[in-house]
Design a protein around this motif. Sequence first.
Motif, PDB file in Angstrom:
ATOM      1  N   ALA A  66     -31.762  26.717   8.178  1.00  0.00           N
ATOM      2  CA  ALA A  66     -31.774  26.002   9.392  1.00  0.00           C
ATOM      3  C   ALA A  66     -32.499  26.733  10.106  1.00  0.00           C
ATOM      4  O   ALA A  66     -33.628  26.510  10.783  1.00  0.00           O
ATOM      5  CB  ALA A  66     -30.456  25.938   9.974  1.00  0.00           C
ATOM      6  N   ILE A  67     -32.502  28.286  10.481  1.00  0.00           N
ATOM      7  CA  ILE A  67     -33.166  28.918  11.469  1.00  0.00           C
ATOM      8  C   ILE A  67     -34.711  29.430  10.906  1.00  0.00           C
ATOM      9  O   ILE A  67     -35.486  29.508  11.795  1.00  0.00           O
ATOM     10  CB  ILE A  67     -32.279  30.254  11.962  1.00  0.00           C
ATOM     11  CG1 ILE A  67     -33.250  31.070  12.945  1.00  0.00           C
ATOM     12  CG2 ILE A  67     -31.867  31.304  10.763  1.00  0.00           C
ATOM     13  CD1 ILE A  67     -33.415  30.397  14.349  1.00  0.00           C
ATOM     14  N   LYS A  68     -34.741  29.365   9.641  1.00  0.00           N
ATOM     15  CA  LYS A  68     -35.855  29.844   9.058  1.00  0.00           C
ATOM     16  C   LYS A  68     -36.934  28.767   9.451  1.00  0.00           C
ATOM     17  O   LYS A  68     -38.138  29.067   9.590  1.00  0.00           O
ATOM     18  CB  LYS A  68     -36.125  30.438   7.586  1.00  0.00           C
ATOM     19  CG  LYS A  68     -36.230  29.115   6.713  1.00  0.00           C
ATOM     20  CD  LYS A  68     -36.417  29.323   5.266  1.00  0.00           C
ATOM     21  CE  LYS A  68     -36.765  27.995   4.261  1.00  0.00           C
ATOM     22  NZ  LYS A  68     -36.590  28.335   3.098  1.00  0.00           N
ATOM     23  N   GLN A  69     -36.551  27.642   9.419  1.00  0.00           N
ATOM     24  CA  GLN A  69     -37.617  26.472   9.639  1.00  0.00           C
ATOM     25  C   GLN A  69     -37.540  26.431  11.244  1.00  0.00           C
ATOM     26  O   GLN A  69     -38.626  26.243  11.933  1.00  0.00           O
ATOM     27  CB  GLN A  69     -36.913  25.080   9.000  1.00  0.00           C
ATOM     28  CG  GLN A  69     -36.548  25.071   7.703  1.00  0.00           C
ATOM     29  CD  GLN A  69     -37.561  25.622   6.906  1.00  0.00           C
ATOM     30  OE1 GLN A  69     -38.620  26.133   7.210  1.00  0.00           O
ATOM     31  NE2 GLN A  69     -37.476  25.234   5.349  1.00  0.00           N
ATOM     32  N   LEU A  70     -36.547  26.407  12.105  1.00  0.00           N
ATOM     33  CA  LEU A  70     -36.579  25.975  13.418  1.00  0.00           C
ATOM     34  C   LEU A  70     -37.551  27.063  14.067  1.00  0.00           C
ATOM     35  O   LEU A  70     -38.090  26.666  15.236  1.00  0.00           O
ATOM     36  CB  LEU A  70     -35.129  26.000  13.941  1.00  0.00           C
ATOM     37  CG  LEU A  70     -34.451  24.792  13.853  1.00  0.00           C
ATOM     38  CD1 LEU A  70     -32.992  24.975  14.047  1.00  0.00           C
ATOM     39  CD2 LEU A  70     -35.018  23.273  14.558  1.00  0.00           C
ATOM     40  N   GLY A  71     -37.149  28.365  13.699  1.00  0.00           N
ATOM     41  CA  GLY A  71     -37.840  29.610  14.399  1.00  0.00           C
ATOM     42  C   GLY A  71     -39.217  29.978  13.815  1.00  0.00           C
ATOM     43  O   GLY A  71     -39.739  30.842  13.909  1.00  0.00           O
ATOM     44  N   ASN A  81     -34.693  36.565  12.236  1.00  0.00           N
ATOM     45  CA  ASN A  81     -35.287  34.935  12.209  1.00  0.00           C
ATOM     46  C   ASN A  81     -34.970  34.694  13.901  1.00  0.00           C
ATOM     47  O   ASN A  81     -35.655  33.798  14.352  1.00  0.00           O
ATOM     48  CB  ASN A  81     -34.578  34.250  11.146  1.00  0.00           C
ATOM     49  CG  ASN A  81     -34.995  34.335  10.004  1.00  0.00           C
ATOM     50  OD1 ASN A  81     -36.105  35.100   9.735  1.00  0.00           O
ATOM     51  ND2 ASN A  81     -34.448  33.599   8.875  1.00  0.00           N
ATOM     52  N   PHE A  82     -33.781  34.610  14.404  1.00  0.00           N
ATOM     53  CA  PHE A  82     -33.456  34.246  15.594  1.00  0.00           C
ATOM     54  C   PHE A  82     -34.407  34.905  16.697  1.00  0.00           C
ATOM     55  O   PHE A  82     -35.053  34.351  17.601  1.00  0.00           O
ATOM     56  CB  PHE A  82     -32.018  34.561  15.881  1.00  0.00           C
ATOM     57  CG  PHE A  82     -31.194  33.478  15.671  1.00  0.00           C
ATOM     58  CD1 PHE A  82     -30.972  32.364  16.167  1.00  0.00           C
ATOM     59  CD2 PHE A  82     -30.329  33.619  14.324  1.00  0.00           C
ATOM     60  CE1 PHE A  82     -30.183  31.259  15.800  1.00  0.00           C
ATOM     61  CE2 PHE A  82     -29.560  32.542  13.867  1.00  0.00           C
ATOM     62  CZ  PHE A  82     -29.490  31.201  14.518  1.00  0.00           C
ATOM     63  N   ASN A 112     -39.788  30.781  10.869  1.00  0.00           N
ATOM     64  CA  ASN A 112     -40.120  32.006  10.151  1.00  0.00           C
ATOM     65  C   ASN A 112     -40.611  31.967   8.746  1.00  0.00           C
ATOM     66  O   ASN A 112     -41.344  32.389   8.338  1.00  0.00           O
ATOM     67  CB  ASN A 112     -38.475  32.697  10.265  1.00  0.00           C
ATOM     68  CG  ASN A 112     -38.006  33.089  11.367  1.00  0.00           C
ATOM     69  OD1 ASN A 112     -38.407  33.988  12.080  1.00  0.00           O
ATOM     70  ND2 ASN A 112     -37.126  32.303  12.114  1.00  0.00           N
ATOM     71  N   GLY A 113     -39.738  31.071   7.850  1.00  0.00           N
ATOM     72  CA  GLY A 113     -40.096  30.623   6.641  1.00  0.00           C
ATOM     73  C   GLY A 113     -39.630  31.455   5.725  1.00  0.00           C
ATOM     74  O   GLY A 113     -39.803  31.162   4.456  1.00  0.00           O
ATOM     75  N   GLY A 114     -38.768  32.511   5.835  1.00  0.00           N
ATOM     76  CA  GLY A 114     -38.392  33.439   4.663  1.00  0.00           C
ATOM     77  C   GLY A 114     -37.354  32.770   3.856  1.00  0.00           C
ATOM     78  O   GLY A 114     -36.249  32.543   4.579  1.00  0.00           O
TER      79      GLY A 114
END
Lengths: 582, 190
Positions: free
Chosen positions: A237-242, A141-142, A244-246
């Motif tokens: 948090a990272i799935k939204q910011l990046g 994700n990052f 990604n969505g998973g």
Amino acid sequence: MTGNAILQDALLLGVLVLLVRPLGGYMARVYQGERVLPDRVLGPVERLCYRTLGIGPGDEMDWKGYAAATLAFAGLGMALLFAILVLQGVLPWNPEGRPGMSWHLALNTAVSFVTNTNWQAYGGETTLSPLSQSVGLTVQNFVSAATGMAVLAALVRGFARRSTRMLGSFWVDLVRGTLYVLLPLSLVVATVLVSQGVVQSPETSVMVTRLQPFPGVDGTRSATQDLSMGPVASQVAIKQLGTNGGGYFNANSAHPFENPTPLSSFVEMLAILLIAAALTHTFGRMVGDVRQGRALLAAMLVVFVPLVAGLHAAEQAGNPAFDAMGIDQAEGDLSAGGYLEGKEVRFGVAGSAMWAAATTAASNGSVNAMHDSLTPLGGLVPMVLIQLGEVVFGGVGSGLYGMLAFAIIAVFVAGLMVGRTPEYLGKKIEAFDMKMASLVVLVPCALVLVGTALGVSTAAGRAGILNPGPHGFSEVLYAFSSAAGNNGSAFAGLDAATPFYDVALAIAMFAGRYGVIVPVLALAGSLAAKKRIPAGAGTLPTHTPTFVGLLVAVILLVGALTFLPALALGPIVEHLQMHAAG
Amino acid sequence: MKMLARTAILLALMTVLTGIAYPLAVTGIAGLAFPGRAGGSLVERDGQVVGSALVGQCFEDPAFFRGRPSATGPFPCNATASGGSNLGPANPALLEAVRSRVDALRAQDPGHPDPVPVDLVTASASGLDPDISPAAALWQVRRVARERGLDEPVVRALVEALVQPRQLGFLGEPRVNVLDLNLALEALPR
């Protein structure tokens, strides 16, 4: 739309636009190698990374070197993630004893997370160990997000620099993007989400005694409820910011432990759009004319806002078949009403419609309502937003490099009209640049149409369809749009955990990502090598409302010409049938 | 070769940083700042955990308020396998399911004068929606009061007291937490 829905939407977009300048300026400093605030804490980590890698912060690569590094990093990432998923059963931190994935599901999932798509053919809480979720998925994700941003930074340098072959260093861009943009923002967002009730627990399961026993497995009454948990907030948090969505859970951000309150939903939607929107300002800063970034952001909003309103209206109108059954779908003080199959009460139609549009405009793909259960026209909107090329905000980095390809096509079209050599930001647009920009736009389109044709014309493809009639066609069209656009959301009734869909969609995701990244970097190399020509009397200004209009027209025209026939066979005919019957 | 080595090193560094250090940091912060919420917002009654305030439980006893229908498999309100029905709006299977939910509600409360609020007969996205609209709670007051031998105004007042307005006054929609409501209902003298 009610006044309150308009207020919620306006506030979201207002906060977003307010954050574009500070965050965009900050990211410009990050990618220009300047010192930024978190350097005090993370500077030593950055320098440790460079020392271990044996590189310097000022290293440079030409476009081929940059592309090779990008591809090598993705390839190794896929191999590692594939291994983790297949071997999950024998790896540590697997308290529920989850077995390894099949080769095709692991292949699909590895490609999916490395390409920043996060298409999920598995259910998170029933399939994955916390180790796979954290060390496998969260890492990608990052870095998949940081990769998209790095490629964008290289393209922007192509515009900003002159007469050079060098585009910056992939290693440096990846490290700085992760350390200074994604990590600090994720920490902040994760903390806010926990304050709203998103779980972040070392436990993977908590057993509670129900207030009332309820039929459990095999109809036997069960007095307990088993609550799946885990390190959720950090991943959300990272799935939204990046983009990604998973999701940690199968229901993604509809699950109360991923998205418990309207405020958590607001923060998550903001996070979905934030970096992609702010990068327009980063671009403006780096090419030395912030008006250029503003024009691109304006074009995104011009496409986005009417589509949100359309989606909202379609869902609020409800299901015509319900009226005869004595069901109240009307909007009132005691209920927001609307069509609520596959939606959560705390978000209602307004919060679900805005999310569905945001998550598909940005190539995020997390959902807080089930897209397969949207009304036909409501479901058409997310599909269209993906099919427009994921350039309305789009993925972090990938959205803007796609948008820049459209901008190049727009100046080319304008150049044809007036019979002048097109130029953009002082760079003459020549045949090679046009070829690369066309590839960026056309590769995903071709993947969607060929993939969908394959899906509906083979028995293996048709076997996965859940809903009968045109809606079933929409499920397949949506799947390939989502994969090729690296979005990751789904009409989730489609049973995609089959060898056919696992492999076909993995190919679409891979080609939709790297079939675009390589031409983008080639374009960047070609642009960087050019001299900068001063703007003359015949230069088309690219920061004006006229240009915004032209750009929007080009985006809509390409999208409409490519996808209207397919959309007519799916959601449009379904809409007509539903209202003819009702 | 050099590039492959660098790729491996970078991936290893990022795995430690974002796959291990970052989730642990969030767990640490969450555990210190919001221990109850990080642990699932569990609700206790008489010292026993009876659920999470955030996760819907299914109620079928007519003496309790019902929540949203749940399409989780293999049984409803399964908090280890969240999900919606994914049925399209024109799918006959959906229309059949909705019709039978309307019939079931009406069978438990014959002669109810009002149409059924839409959230009581449509499956939620997660299958674990903890809330219903105030309209859906008020619609059930008649049945619940009769089943418990309570006066309707008493039950109605209970619902009205537990309506959560929009968050901060404008976010989301007004709602009633079904577990909260049923816990409060149980606390009333029968």
